[in-house]
Design a protein around this motif. Structure first.
Motif, PDB file in Angstrom:
ATOM      1  N   ASP B 130      42.251   7.202 -16.943  1.00 54.63           N
ATOM      2  CA  ASP B 130      41.909   8.333 -17.792  1.00 54.63           C
ATOM      3  C   ASP B 130      43.220   8.983 -18.223  1.00 54.63           C
ATOM      4  OD1 ASP B 130      41.104  10.693 -18.913  1.00 54.63           O
ATOM      5  OD2 ASP B 130      39.589  11.120 -17.386  1.00 54.63           O
ATOM      6  N   HIS B 131      43.716   8.569 -19.395  1.00 57.32           N
ATOM      7  CA  HIS B 131      45.065   9.021 -19.758  1.00 57.32           C
ATOM      8  C   HIS B 131      45.121  10.509 -20.082  1.00 57.32           C
ATOM      9  CE1 HIS B 131      43.395   7.856 -23.722  1.00 57.32           C
ATOM     10  NE2 HIS B 131      44.107   8.890 -24.151  1.00 57.32           N
ATOM     11  N   GLN B 132      43.972  11.060 -20.546  1.00 52.17           N
ATOM     12  CA  GLN B 132      43.978  12.495 -20.825  1.00 52.17           C
ATOM     13  C   GLN B 132      44.098  13.302 -19.531  1.00 52.17           C
ATOM     14  OE1 GLN B 132      40.575  12.348 -23.239  1.00 52.17           O
ATOM     15  NE2 GLN B 132      41.749  12.495 -25.138  1.00 52.17           N
ATOM     16  N   ARG B 133      43.379  12.822 -18.521  1.00 51.52           N
ATOM     17  CA  ARG B 133      43.419  13.500 -17.217  1.00 51.52           C
ATOM     18  C   ARG B 133      44.853  13.403 -16.660  1.00 51.52           C
ATOM     19  NH1 ARG B 133      41.642  16.941 -14.317  1.00 51.52           N
ATOM     20  NH2 ARG B 133      41.259  16.717 -12.080  1.00 51.52           N
ATOM     21  N   LEU B 134      45.439  12.228 -16.761  1.00 52.51           N
ATOM     22  CA  LEU B 134      46.809  12.027 -16.272  1.00 52.51           C
ATOM     23  C   LEU B 134      47.768  12.968 -16.994  1.00 52.51           C
ATOM     24  CD1 LEU B 134      48.856  10.374 -14.575  1.00 52.51           C
ATOM     25  CD2 LEU B 134      48.952   8.728 -16.433  1.00 52.51           C
ATOM     26  N   SER B 135      47.581  13.068 -18.308  1.00 53.41           N
ATOM     27  CA  SER B 135      48.425  13.924 -19.120  1.00 53.41           C
ATOM     28  C   SER B 135      48.313  15.390 -18.690  1.00 53.41           C
ATOM     29  CB  SER B 135      48.037  13.766 -20.594  1.00 53.41           C
ATOM     30  OG  SER B 135      48.673  14.742 -21.379  1.00 53.41           O
ATOM     31  N   GLU B 136      47.072  15.837 -18.434  1.00 49.92           N
ATOM     32  CA  GLU B 136      46.873  17.226 -17.988  1.00 49.92           C
ATOM     33  C   GLU B 136      47.576  17.462 -16.655  1.00 49.92           C
ATOM     34  OE1 GLU B 136      42.638  17.782 -17.670  1.00 49.92           O
ATOM     35  OE2 GLU B 136      42.415  17.218 -19.793  1.00 49.92           O
ATOM     36  N   LEU B 137      47.420  16.507 -15.743  1.00 48.91           N
ATOM     37  CA  LEU B 137      47.949  16.704 -14.397  1.00 48.91           C
ATOM     38  C   LEU B 137      49.478  16.717 -14.346  1.00 48.91           C
ATOM     39  CD1 LEU B 137      45.399  14.525 -12.436  1.00 48.91           C
ATOM     40  CD2 LEU B 137      45.696  16.996 -12.242  1.00 48.91           C
ATOM     41  N   ILE B 138      50.126  15.868 -15.136  1.00 50.27           N
ATOM     42  CA  ILE B 138      51.590  15.853 -15.071  1.00 50.27           C
ATOM     43  C   ILE B 138      52.217  16.707 -16.169  1.00 50.27           C
ATOM     44  CG2 ILE B 138      51.794  13.642 -13.863  1.00 50.27           C
ATOM     45  CD1 ILE B 138      52.435  12.352 -16.511  1.00 50.27           C
ATOM     46  N   SER B 266      48.626  12.056  -5.009  1.00 46.95           N
ATOM     47  CA  SER B 266      47.756  13.221  -5.191  1.00 46.95           C
ATOM     48  C   SER B 266      47.257  13.293  -6.633  1.00 46.95           C
ATOM     49  CB  SER B 266      48.488  14.505  -4.799  1.00 46.95           C
ATOM     50  OG  SER B 266      49.443  14.838  -5.802  1.00 46.95           O
ATOM     51  N   ILE B 267      48.088  12.846  -7.563  1.00 44.81           N
ATOM     52  CA  ILE B 267      47.668  12.853  -8.970  1.00 44.81           C
ATOM     53  C   ILE B 267      46.667  11.733  -9.246  1.00 44.81           C
ATOM     54  CG2 ILE B 267      48.475  12.285 -11.291  1.00 44.81           C
ATOM     55  CD1 ILE B 267      50.912  14.011 -10.685  1.00 44.81           C
ATOM     56  N   VAL B 268      47.038  10.551  -8.818  1.00 40.60           N
ATOM     57  CA  VAL B 268      46.195   9.383  -9.095  1.00 40.60           C
ATOM     58  C   VAL B 268      44.800   9.552  -8.485  1.00 40.60           C
ATOM     59  CG1 VAL B 268      45.987   6.911  -8.664  1.00 40.60           C
ATOM     60  CG2 VAL B 268      48.167   7.867  -9.388  1.00 40.60           C
ATOM     61  N   LYS B 269      44.758  10.222  -7.339  1.00 42.66           N
ATOM     62  CA  LYS B 269      43.473  10.409  -6.649  1.00 42.66           C
ATOM     63  C   LYS B 269      42.535  11.354  -7.385  1.00 42.66           C
ATOM     64  CE  LYS B 269      44.040   9.271  -1.818  1.00 42.66           C
ATOM     65  NZ  LYS B 269      44.685   9.808  -0.603  1.00 42.66           N
ATOM     66  N   GLN B 270      43.084  12.186  -8.268  1.00 46.99           N
ATOM     67  CA  GLN B 270      42.219  13.158  -8.948  1.00 46.99           C
ATOM     68  C   GLN B 270      41.513  12.534 -10.145  1.00 46.99           C
ATOM     69  OE1 GLN B 270      43.874  17.197  -9.380  1.00 46.99           O
ATOM     70  NE2 GLN B 270      45.654  16.430  -8.274  1.00 46.99           N
ATOM     71  N   ASN B 271      40.767  11.487  -9.871  1.00 45.67           N
ATOM     72  CA  ASN B 271      39.968  10.833 -10.906  1.00 45.67           C
ATOM     73  C   ASN B 271      40.768  10.294 -12.084  1.00 45.67           C
ATOM     74  OD1 ASN B 271      37.457  10.981  -9.742  1.00 45.67           O
ATOM     75  ND2 ASN B 271      37.204  13.123 -10.393  1.00 45.67           N
ATOM     76  N   VAL B 272      41.999   9.875 -11.851  1.00 48.91           N
ATOM     77  CA  VAL B 272      42.788   9.304 -12.942  1.00 48.91           C
ATOM     78  C   VAL B 272      42.483   7.819 -13.060  1.00 48.91           C
ATOM     79  CG1 VAL B 272      45.124   8.715 -13.674  1.00 48.91           C
ATOM     80  CG2 VAL B 272      44.606  11.035 -12.902  1.00 48.91           C
ATOM     81  N   VAL B 273      42.399   7.157 -11.914  1.00 50.84           N
ATOM     82  CA  VAL B 273      42.188   5.711 -11.928  1.00 50.84           C
ATOM     83  C   VAL B 273      40.776   5.372 -11.453  1.00 50.84           C
ATOM     84  CG1 VAL B 273      42.984   3.511 -11.007  1.00 50.84           C
ATOM     85  CG2 VAL B 273      44.625   5.337 -11.438  1.00 50.84           C
ATOM     86  N   HIS B 274      40.103   4.561 -12.220  1.00 45.32           N
ATOM     87  CA  HIS B 274      38.780   4.090 -11.811  1.00 45.32           C
ATOM     88  C   HIS B 274      38.844   2.579 -11.637  1.00 45.32           C
ATOM     89  CE1 HIS B 274      37.173   8.003 -12.913  1.00 45.32           C
ATOM     90  NE2 HIS B 274      37.969   7.925 -13.960  1.00 45.32           N
ATOM     91  N   ARG B 275      38.561   2.152 -10.446  1.00 45.21           N
ATOM     92  CA  ARG B 275      38.583   0.708 -10.193  1.00 45.21           C
ATOM     93  C   ARG B 275      37.167   0.180 -10.125  1.00 45.21           C
ATOM     94  NH1 ARG B 275      43.672  -0.967  -8.546  1.00 45.21           N
ATOM     95  NH2 ARG B 275      44.957   0.764  -7.811  1.00 45.21           N
ATOM     96  N   THR B 276      36.920  -0.884 -10.839  1.00 40.08           N
ATOM     97  CA  THR B 276      35.585  -1.479 -10.775  1.00 40.08           C
ATOM     98  C   THR B 276      35.626  -2.774  -9.984  1.00 40.08           C
ATOM     99  OG1 THR B 276      36.017  -2.504 -12.894  1.00 40.08           O
ATOM    100  CG2 THR B 276      34.742  -0.488 -12.926  1.00 40.08           C
ATOM    101  N   ILE B 277      36.833  -3.229  -9.663  1.00 36.33           N
ATOM    102  CA  ILE B 277      36.960  -4.484  -8.922  1.00 36.33           C
ATOM    103  C   ILE B 277      37.826  -4.212  -7.695  1.00 36.33           C
ATOM    104  CG2 ILE B 277      37.704  -6.905  -9.046  1.00 36.33           C
ATOM    105  CD1 ILE B 277      37.451  -6.758 -12.049  1.00 36.33           C
ATOM    106  N   ASP B 278      37.535  -4.887  -6.619  1.00 36.56           N
ATOM    107  CA  ASP B 278      38.289  -4.744  -5.384  1.00 36.56           C
ATOM    108  C   ASP B 278      39.788  -4.981  -5.648  1.00 36.56           C
ATOM    109  OD1 ASP B 278      39.327  -4.864  -2.854  1.00 36.56           O
ATOM    110  OD2 ASP B 278      38.592  -6.902  -2.473  1.00 36.56           O
ATOM    111  N   PRO B 279      40.662  -4.027  -5.306  1.00 35.09           N
ATOM    112  CA  PRO B 279      42.079  -4.171  -5.626  1.00 35.09           C
ATOM    113  C   PRO B 279      42.756  -5.355  -4.945  1.00 35.09           C
ATOM    114  CG  PRO B 279      41.711  -2.262  -4.199  1.00 35.09           C
ATOM    115  CD  PRO B 279      40.372  -2.750  -4.632  1.00 35.09           C
TER     116      PRO B 279
END
Lengths: 79, 735
Positions: B130-138, B266-279
């Protein structure tokens, strides 16, 4: 849970880094690449002569020499 | 246009930085070089939709530590050149690791826009950002792009230019490094601000951070400005360090790095990354690795790939190389026909045309080699080669990546040290790289082969193939041992940390491959061309002047006159004519050639080179060389195959073609001054002494200092001299 040295980890074994016991350039390099306490790693394989080792970390693959891996302490699940 | 906007491109290696740069600038780019360092920075222009700016491609780095040349170049560039904004390229499929560098740029406070690259690859791997969320956070603009296809890059540039307009001041981000360090940062910043210490160039917070990290580079900058203030800061940092050591058992630099990753997490955990496949799922790239780095199949495939590269380089470049050679020999013939006889003509042909031909003759070879290496590098295979070979090369103080340079230089007999030296660029560790580039000329390159073949043919004809193979092994052994010797003496020091990224396998972009190849090739032509032309003329002059005095020349002229007086003039007519000449005419021709040869021999001995060769006999008796061998070896500095033609001249054979040297082999074989031991001694010397000057010119360029060129000439010659002396002195006592 047991704490072991990264060198002792087997292929396909995973764990969480608990400490990086080296400073200076090597310490900095190791940390720069994401090998910091709390990071989850998976041993992906070793080179044909068992050294260096290839690790999977944060979605990427890194390799480091065994004598560098010696400074990294990992917590792994008991067998 | 002095106030034109400059945008710097920065990011991790393998994040697609070069691809983005090529996509933005197309072919409007050129390589810039910083004085004293070998790190290239490229510059180009972007203009589209009425927007125009200058783009600078900084070297790919993982961090802003002071440990590597690349990192220091990037840091210094940002501080000294003050680009309007930086575009930080971040690999979306490897977000956390890439944000580590972003985090350091934020600490520095440079105006920055993040280009979230390879969103397509990430999506395929089940990663959505979610690049908008990432942008807001940083608090920075984040633009999703696909550099390879050009998707999103116009929007990126609009955002970057707008951001540069709005933010002209550097504003360091306040990242938390834990209670103790945060307090220390505040104290240090206050001290720095109060004393106005380095604040002209660096934000106070950045200086405080670098002092806490005990960053040598920043400390020495601080010392040079205000030693007293610098010492006060260091003292304060020492206090903090001691306190941390006692309470948490850690150093500030380690804690800072840990907290940077903490901040990223802490940033990535705030709903920035959504994984649909096992990492931990195995991707195509990992499956390829299972085969390509397999314990048994891996080395075998590597051998095939390297052999393939070698064949590709030397087989396919053979034709264009032949065209080049044909063109220059044609040019020689033209000059021979139209330029009046004399020194000018001789210099034009033997000095200038042969000299330039020598440089340009390598061009196709270098182009093919760079293309091959770019292919291996861009696909990600080169990193695997380093991974597999490291254990062996480490024994000799080298790096896994060294193997490429050795093979290209002639590790499989018949390479060339010029592209080999240039191939050391793929090594990122400075000491290992120097040791490699200084020892690759020991390999048996294509120009040494005819010399080796000549001597082996003349003295060891029974086991020719076996001897040639032995000499290849010997070259490897000596090169590796010499590298070890260098690494424990002049290049002493701990090995550079190997921590190496194994990037996912990718298809390279053709635009990237071609730009890369052309750039390197042009660089070679420009740099090597000038030096080589000069030395080529110098060597020609040394072998021509002073000319034989008139009285000596008269002796040969008289001999010729005497011969022609004794025979009927009809024989001359026969030689000029088109019909098959008679036996008598041929005999006359041979006799005349013998006189010409004797004159050339006398002239060579009389020249500066000849005198040096004769003078060198004072020490060259040790490895068993006479003046003839000495001159030939001197000539070999121009190019190793010249050894054959010079040896031919000094044995009165006239010009000897390196490809057809049977007459010389026979002469040497029957000469009482030559035997198997001397031949072996000469072979050893030819293998290991000073590299040809094209190679030396490249060494100087790649090592960044002419001193290494001088070192290479002296070290190799001394090394060869010792070995040959050993072989000759022991050999002639035993046999």
């Amino acid at each position: 849970m047991a704490k072991i040295n990264l060198r002792e980890m087997a292929r396909n074994q995973s764990g969480v880094i608990t400490a990086v016991k080296v400073g200076g350039e090597l310490g900095q390099r190791i940390r720069d690449m994401g090998l910091v306490p709390g990071a989850e790693i998976l041993v992906q394989g070793r080179a044909p002569l068992y050294d260096p080792v290839a690790l999977r970390i944060m979605g990427g693959t890194l390799s480091l020499r065994n004598n560098e891996a010696d400074y990294i302490e990992v917590e792994v699940a008991d067998e | 246009m002095s106030n034109e906007l400059t945008i710097a491109l920065a990011g991790n290696p393998n994040a697609g930085k070069t691809t983005l740069f090529n996509a933005l600038t197309g072919s409007r780019q050129h390589v810039g070089n910083y004085p004293g360092v070998t790190v290239d920075t490229k510059e180009g222009r972007y203009s589209k939709n009425g927007l125009s700016c200058r783009l600078v491609d900084l070297p790919g780095i993982y961090s802003l530590s002071p440990y590597s040349e690349e990192e220091v170049v990037a840091r210094d560039y940002l501080v000294n050149q003050r680009p309007g904004v930086i575009i930080n390229i971040v690999d979306a499929s490897n977000l956390e690791r890439n944000l580590y560098l972003s985090c350091q740029f934020m600490e520095m406070g440079v105006p920055m826009v993040i280009a979230l690259n390879m969103i397509d690859v990430a999506k395929k791997r089940g990663i959505e950002i979610d690049h908008q969320r990432l942008s807001e956070l940083i608090g920075l603009p984040v633009c999703p792009v696909v550099a390879r296809s050009g998707q999103g890059i116009s929007e990126l540039m609009v955002a970057a230019i707008a951001h540069a307009r709005e933010h002209s001041k550097w504003q360091p981000a306040k990242i938390s490094y834990g209670e103790d360090l945060d307090a220390a940062m505040l104290d240090l910043s206050e001290m720095i601000k109060a004393a106005d210490f380095l604040t002209q160039d660096y934000p106070a917070r950045w200086t405080a951070l670098k002092y806490l990290e005990k960053d040598d580079r920043h400390l020495s900058i601080g010392d040079s400005v205000n030693v007293e203030m610098s010492a006060r800061l260091v003292e304060k940092v020492e206090q903090v360090s001691r306190h941390l050591e006692q309470t948490v058992g850690s150093e500030p630099d380690a804690m800072i790095a840990d907290h940077r990753y903490g901040f990223i997490k802490s940033i990535v955990k705030q709903n920035v990354v959504h994984r649909t496949i096992d990492p931990d799922r195995l991707y195509a790239s990992d499956r390829i690795d299972k085969v390509l780095t397999n314990r048994f199949a891996g080395p075998l495939i590597m051998l095939l790939v390297l052999l393939g590269l070698y064949n590709f380089t030397f087989t396919y470049s053979a034709l264009p190389v032949a065209w080049c050679e044909a063109f220059f020999s044609w040019l020689g013939v033209v000059a021979d026909t139209f330029v009046p006889d004399g020194y000018f003509k001789s210099m034009l042909i033997a000095g200038i045309i042969d000299g330039i031909g020598g440089v340009l003759g390598f061009v196709p070879l270098i182009m093919f080699m760079f293309f091959g290496i770019a292919l291996l590098e861009d696909t990600g295979y080169l990193a695997r080669v380093a991974f597999m070979m490291d254990r062996i090369f480490r024994i000799f103080g080298l790096h896994g990546s060294s193997v490429m340079a050795y093979i290209i230089s002639g590790g499989i007999a018949g390479g060339c040290a010029v592209p080999g030296v240039m191939a050391t660029r793929t090594l990122r560790s400075p000491k290992e790289r120097m040791a490699t580039l200084l020892t690759v000329p020991f390999m048996n390159c294509g120009a040494k082969l005819p010399v080796l073949a000549l001597l082996v043919g003349a003295f060891f004809s029974e086991n020719q193939a076996r001897y040639m193979f032995l000499f290849t092994l010997l070259a490897w052994l000596m090169a590796l041992l010499a590298a070890k010797l260098l690494r424990v003496t002049v290049l002493r020091g701990a090995s550079t940390p190997f921590v190496l990224e194994l990037p996912p396998y990718r298809f390279p972009t053709f635009q990237g491959l071609f730009i890369h190849t052309w750039e390197k090739t042009w660089h070679y032509i420009k740099k090597a061309g000038t030096v080589i032309l000069g030395i080529s003329i110098l060597l020609w002059a040394m072998m021509t002047f002073p000319a034989l005095p008139e009285t000596d020349r008269q002796v040969f002229e008289d001999q010729r006159q005497q011969m022609s007086d004794q025979v009927s003039p009809l024989l001359f007519a026969e030689l000029e004519g088109t019909t098959e000449p008679s036996i008598e005419a041929l005999a006359l021709y041979e006799d005349l050639l013998a006189v010409d040869g004797a004159e050339a021999e006398a002239a060579l001995r009389y020249s500066v080179a000849g005198r040096i060769g004769t003078a060198m006999e004072r020490i060259s008796w040790l490895p068993g060389f006479d003046w003839r061998t000495n001159i030939a070896l001197l000539g070999g500095f121009a190019a190793k195959e010249v050894i054959i033609s010079t040896l031919g001249t000094s044995y009165s054979l006239g010009q000897v073609d390196p490809e057809a040297s049977e007459s010389l082999a026979a002469t040497l074989g029957n000469d009482p001054g030559w035997d198997a031991v001397k031949a072996l001694s000469v072979i050893i010397f030819v293998m290991f002494y000073a590299p040809c000057f094209v190679t030396v010119a490249c060494i100087i360029k790649e090592a960044g200092s002419w001193k290494w060129g001088v070192f290479s000439i002296t070290f190799n010659t001394f090394f060869a001299f010792l070995l040959s002396t050993l072989v000759y002195q022991v050999g002639s006592r035993l046999f």
